[in-house]
Structures are given as C-alpha cells and as structure tokens.
Write a protein that holds these residues in place. Structure first.
Motif, PDB file in Angstrom:
ATOM      1  N   PRO A 114       1.058  -0.981   0.028  1.00 36.28           N
ATOM      2  CA  PRO A 114      -0.293   0.184   0.120  1.00 36.28           C
ATOM      3  C   PRO A 114       1.043   0.905   0.140  1.00 36.28           C
ATOM      4  CG  PRO A 114      -1.005  -1.914   1.872  1.00 36.28           C
ATOM      5  CD  PRO A 114       0.230  -2.578   1.425  1.00 36.28           C
ATOM      6  N   ALA A 115       1.850   1.274   0.712  1.00 31.49           N
ATOM      7  CA  ALA A 115       3.403   2.384   0.909  1.00 31.49           C
ATOM      8  C   ALA A 115       3.370   3.141  -0.650  1.00 31.49           C
ATOM      9  CB  ALA A 115       3.968   2.113   1.424  1.00 31.49           C
ATOM     10  N   VAL A 116       3.664   2.003  -1.605  1.00 28.47           N
ATOM     11  CA  VAL A 116       4.005   2.455  -2.507  1.00 28.47           C
ATOM     12  C   VAL A 116       3.105   2.750  -3.963  1.00 28.47           C
ATOM     13  CG1 VAL A 116       4.989   0.943  -4.722  1.00 28.47           C
ATOM     14  CG2 VAL A 116       6.454   0.276  -2.857  1.00 28.47           C
ATOM     15  N   ALA A 117       1.671   1.810  -3.375  1.00 26.86           N
ATOM     16  CA  ALA A 117       0.678   2.355  -3.997  1.00 26.86           C
ATOM     17  C   ALA A 117       0.676   4.079  -3.633  1.00 26.86           C
ATOM     18  CB  ALA A 117      -0.696   1.255  -3.369  1.00 26.86           C
ATOM     19  N   HIS A 118       0.468   3.852  -2.728  1.00 27.61           N
ATOM     20  CA  HIS A 118       0.144   5.738  -2.430  1.00 27.61           C
ATOM     21  C   HIS A 118       1.397   6.391  -2.633  1.00 27.61           C
ATOM     22  CE1 HIS A 118       0.478   9.655   0.601  1.00 27.61           C
ATOM     23  NE2 HIS A 118      -1.302   8.515   0.511  1.00 27.61           N
ATOM     24  N   LEU A 139      -8.858  10.639  -3.682  1.00 27.09           N
ATOM     25  CA  LEU A 139      -7.916   9.588  -3.051  1.00 27.09           C
ATOM     26  C   LEU A 139      -6.963   9.797  -2.264  1.00 27.09           C
ATOM     27  CD1 LEU A 139      -8.591   7.176  -2.851  1.00 27.09           C
ATOM     28  CD2 LEU A 139      -7.024   6.497  -4.781  1.00 27.09           C
ATOM     29  N   LEU A 140      -5.994  10.739  -2.253  1.00 27.58           N
ATOM     30  CA  LEU A 140      -5.157  11.295  -1.412  1.00 27.58           C
ATOM     31  C   LEU A 140      -5.709  12.089  -0.415  1.00 27.58           C
ATOM     32  CD1 LEU A 140      -2.363  12.161  -4.029  1.00 27.58           C
ATOM     33  CD2 LEU A 140      -2.106  10.337  -2.784  1.00 27.58           C
ATOM     34  N   ASP A 141      -6.707  12.617   0.095  1.00 24.75           N
ATOM     35  CA  ASP A 141      -7.207  13.351   0.874  1.00 24.75           C
ATOM     36  C   ASP A 141      -7.591  12.776   1.912  1.00 24.75           C
ATOM     37  OD1 ASP A 141      -6.214  15.607  -0.423  1.00 24.75           O
ATOM     38  OD2 ASP A 141      -8.466  16.530  -0.828  1.00 24.75           O
ATOM     39  N   ASP A 142      -8.979  10.963   0.863  1.00 18.94           N
ATOM     40  CA  ASP A 142      -9.507  10.226   0.966  1.00 18.94           C
ATOM     41  C   ASP A 142      -8.734   9.412   2.363  1.00 18.94           C
ATOM     42  OD1 ASP A 142     -12.048  11.136   0.789  1.00 18.94           O
ATOM     43  OD2 ASP A 142     -12.287   9.688  -0.650  1.00 18.94           O
ATOM     44  N   ILE A 143      -7.373   9.188   2.029  1.00 19.96           N
ATOM     45  CA  ILE A 143      -6.103   7.736   2.359  1.00 19.96           C
ATOM     46  C   ILE A 143      -6.093   9.344   3.518  1.00 19.96           C
ATOM     47  CG2 ILE A 143      -4.355   6.997   2.523  1.00 19.96           C
ATOM     48  CD1 ILE A 143      -4.641   6.299  -0.689  1.00 19.96           C
ATOM     49  N   ALA A 144      -5.651  10.238   3.759  1.00 19.57           N
ATOM     50  CA  ALA A 144      -5.106  10.981   4.586  1.00 19.57           C
ATOM     51  C   ALA A 144      -5.636  10.380   6.009  1.00 19.57           C
ATOM     52  CB  ALA A 144      -4.310  12.299   3.916  1.00 19.57           C
ATOM     53  N   ALA A 145      -7.183  10.541   5.603  1.00 19.44           N
ATOM     54  CA  ALA A 145      -7.786  11.274   6.623  1.00 19.44           C
ATOM     55  C   ALA A 145      -8.367  10.012   7.579  1.00 19.44           C
ATOM     56  CB  ALA A 145      -9.165  12.233   6.225  1.00 19.44           C
ATOM     57  N   GLY A 146      -8.296   8.979   6.745  1.00 19.39           N
ATOM     58  CA  GLY A 146      -8.376   7.376   6.882  1.00 19.39           C
ATOM     59  C   GLY A 146     -10.066   6.785   6.975  1.00 19.39           C
ATOM     60  N   ARG A 147     -10.615   8.175   5.700  1.00 20.98           N
ATOM     61  CA  ARG A 147     -11.710   7.560   4.837  1.00 20.98           C
ATOM     62  C   ARG A 147     -10.880   5.992   3.820  1.00 20.98           C
ATOM     63  NH1 ARG A 147     -12.041  12.820   5.235  1.00 20.98           N
ATOM     64  NH2 ARG A 147     -11.471  13.269   2.695  1.00 20.98           N
ATOM     65  N   HIS A 148      -9.914   6.262   3.169  1.00 23.85           N
ATOM     66  CA  HIS A 148     -10.438   4.792   2.735  1.00 23.85           C
ATOM     67  C   HIS A 148      -9.114   4.594   2.571  1.00 23.85           C
ATOM     68  CE1 HIS A 148     -10.705   3.250  -1.810  1.00 23.85           C
ATOM     69  NE2 HIS A 148      -9.222   3.343  -1.866  1.00 23.85           N
ATOM     70  N   ALA A 149      -8.717   3.020   2.537  1.00 22.53           N
ATOM     71  CA  ALA A 149      -7.828   2.111   3.009  1.00 22.53           C
ATOM     72  C   ALA A 149      -7.139   1.426   1.171  1.00 22.53           C
ATOM     73  CB  ALA A 149      -7.768   1.129   4.253  1.00 22.53           C
ATOM     74  N   LEU A 150      -6.117   1.496   1.026  1.00 24.34           N
ATOM     75  CA  LEU A 150      -5.929   0.448  -0.261  1.00 24.34           C
ATOM     76  C   LEU A 150      -5.685  -0.310  -0.477  1.00 24.34           C
ATOM     77  CD1 LEU A 150      -2.809   3.844  -1.368  1.00 24.34           C
ATOM     78  CD2 LEU A 150      -5.358   3.122  -1.868  1.00 24.34           C
ATOM     79  N   ASP A 151      -5.351  -0.911   0.436  1.00 28.88           N
ATOM     80  CA  ASP A 151      -5.685  -2.344   0.632  1.00 28.88           C
ATOM     81  C   ASP A 151      -6.477  -2.964   1.180  1.00 28.88           C
ATOM     82  OD1 ASP A 151      -5.876  -1.882   3.240  1.00 28.88           O
ATOM     83  OD2 ASP A 151      -4.393  -3.011   4.298  1.00 28.88           O
ATOM     84  N   ALA A 152      -8.338  -2.346   1.191  1.00 27.09           N
ATOM     85  CA  ALA A 152      -9.260  -3.085   1.323  1.00 27.09           C
ATOM     86  C   ALA A 152     -10.225  -2.394   0.405  1.00 27.09           C
ATOM     87  CB  ALA A 152     -10.286  -1.771   2.298  1.00 27.09           C
ATOM     88  N   PHE A 153     -10.036  -4.098  -1.037  1.00 26.30           N
ATOM     89  CA  PHE A 153      -9.926  -3.845  -2.383  1.00 26.30           C
ATOM     90  C   PHE A 153     -10.817  -5.467  -2.119  1.00 26.30           C
ATOM     91  CE2 PHE A 153      -9.815  -5.677  -6.502  1.00 26.30           C
ATOM     92  CZ  PHE A 153      -9.987  -4.373  -7.097  1.00 26.30           C
ATOM     93  N   ALA A 154     -11.956  -5.489  -2.703  1.00 25.64           N
ATOM     94  CA  ALA A 154     -12.977  -6.738  -2.632  1.00 25.64           C
ATOM     95  C   ALA A 154     -12.820  -7.261  -4.000  1.00 25.64           C
ATOM     96  CB  ALA A 154     -14.772  -6.050  -2.804  1.00 25.64           C
ATOM     97  N   ASP A 155     -11.958  -8.753  -4.120  1.00 28.18           N
ATOM     98  CA  ASP A 155     -11.683  -8.863  -5.670  1.00 28.18           C
ATOM     99  C   ASP A 155     -13.288  -9.737  -6.101  1.00 28.18           C
ATOM    100  OD1 ASP A 155      -9.081  -9.199  -6.049  1.00 28.18           O
ATOM    101  OD2 ASP A 155      -8.477  -9.786  -4.644  1.00 28.18           O
TER     102      ASP A 155
END
Length: 186
Positions: A114-118, A139-155
């Motif tokens: 996730p750090a590489v993706a960010h 998306l960057l703002d949501d990640i920073a605010a904890g509203r989105h996690a890059l590893d919470a992906f539904a395959d």
C-alpha cells in the motif's frame, strides 16, 4: 489461446498498483488491444464542459456502460483483448459475468505494498493533468483522513482462472508466466 474463443484478460486491483501499465504490457506481449476504463472516461470528460471529479461523479455510470459495451462488442466479434479497471466485485461482477459466454475470461490481479501504491498515486496526481478526471487528489485526501484504505479491495468473486502479479519492481511472475497463463487452454 483457446480454439474458437477469444481470451479476455481482466487486469484488476486497487489504485496505484500498476494496472494500466501492466495491461498495456500484456497487450503488447500477446499482440492484442487493451481497453482502459480510465481512458474511456477521459474521452467523456473532454466532451463534458465544466466537468468536476469527485462526489457523485455523473460520468461513472455512463463510463461503466461504455466500457462494458466495448468489451461485449469485441468479445462477441472473437477479439482477444486486455481490459483494465478496478473490477471490484459488487459493481463489476454483474457486468463481467455475461462476458464469459463470449470469451475465456482470466483475472490478473495487480498488487503492491500500500505504501508503494500511495506514492504512485501521489506522483501521477502531480504529473498528469488528465488524471484530474479520476480524482487522484480526492483519493489522497481520503487516504490521509482514514476514509479509504488501499488494501481494502474486494476482488472479483467469480470462479475464473486468476493470477496475482506483483508490480513493485517489474512483474513477478514475469512476462513468460503471464503469457502462459493467458494462452493455456482450459
């Protein structure tokens, strides 16, 4: 490729995992077209004066329909192709499943830490003015605010052949294994 049926290589994964670059590389390796969802949306943005990304984006649903319309047209015509989009299960599976009637669908899941993706998202948000249509800064703002996690992906949950490709430094597995995955007969 399987005799008489095209292959639809579905490249999926969270933002910043290298899906688009991987999809283009696979298309070049196999010698087929790549259909990139974000490029279809960008074309719609160019025809939509005053467009603003974010929130309830009015172009998301028309883009979804145009993207799957192209995939259906090409697979019905017998074209092997690579399709790239996030392809999360809830929204995308109902549109993807009918394509299995026309093509041998193979899932390729792009992955990175996730750090590489960010970092990739931050870099492309600053470099590519066309990416503004895709809300990278939001998306960057949501990640920073904890509203989105890059590893919470539904395959995608469809029972289809799948291969995970780490795009951190090149492709692991490499091009030969990816091509073999796409060309093996079921």
């Amino acid at each position: 490729m399987a005799m008489g049926r095209p292959v639809l290589a579905v490249v999926s994964g969270p933002p910043g995992t290298g899906k688009t670059t991987l999809a283009r590389a696979i298309a070049a390796m196999v010698g087929c077209p790549a259909v990139i969802r974000d490029e279809i949306k960008q074309g719609m943005v160019l025809a939509s004066p005053g467009y603003q990304a974010g929130g309830n984006d009015p172009l998301n649903i028309p883009t979804l329909h145009a993207f799957f319309g192209v995939l259906e047209t090409l697979t019905k015509a017998g074209v092997t192709l690579v399709a790239e989009a996030a392809f999360q299960d809830r929204l995308w599976t109902p549109h993807l499943e009918p394509l299995t009637a026309h093509a041998d669908v193979r899932i390729i899941r792009a992955t990175v830490d996730p750090a590489v993706a960010h970092q990739r998202i931050a870099t492309r948000a600053g470099l590519d003015p066309h990416r503004a249509a895709h809300g990278d800064q939001n998306l960057l703002d949501d990640i920073a605010a904890g509203r989105h996690a890059l590893d919470a992906f539904a395959d995608i949950r469809l029972d289809l052949p799948r291969l995970t490709v780490d795009t951190s430094d090149g492709y692991h597995p490499g091009p030969e294994a990816i091509t073999a995955f796409l060309t093996k007969t079921a």
